[in-house]
Design a protein around this motif. Structure first.
Motif, short mmCIF file in Angstrom:
data_model
loop_
_atom_site.label_atom_id
_atom_site.label_comp_id
_atom_site.label_asym_id
_atom_site.label_seq_id
_atom_site.Cartn_x
_atom_site.Cartn_y
_atom_site.Cartn_z
N ASP A 1 0.95 -1.26 0.15
CA ASP A 1 -0.07 0.09 -0.08
C ASP A 1 0.97 1.32 -0.01
N GLU B 1 2.36 1.76 -3.45
CA GLU B 1 1.22 2.32 -4.17
C GLU B 1 1.00 3.92 -4.04
N ARG B 2 1.21 4.24 -2.62
CA ARG B 2 0.77 5.71 -2.30
C ARG B 2 1.87 6.46 -3.14
#
Length: 60
Positions: free
Chosen positions: A46, A49-50
């Protein structure tokens, strides 16, 4: 700096993937340990991806 951070996160993600694979191969591994590895791996993914999204947004 962001690119280096991304590379480090991807390395960490791969390391967790390997650790998870080893845990799944050994039947004696505690289920809670497997769940924790999956949770940590997902958190790293995550974050990757951020970072990619924020990098893409600043470039375009």
């Amino acid at each position: 700096a962001i690119q280096a951070h991304l590379v480090e996160l991807e390395r960490k993600h791969q390391s967790l993937e390997n650790e998870l694979h080893e845990a799944l191969v050994h039947l004696s591994t505690d289920d809670l340990q497997i769940v924790e590895l999956k949770r940590r791996k997902l958190m790293v993914k995550d974050e990757i991806e951020r970072l990619k999204q924020s990098t893409y947004a600043t470039l375009h």
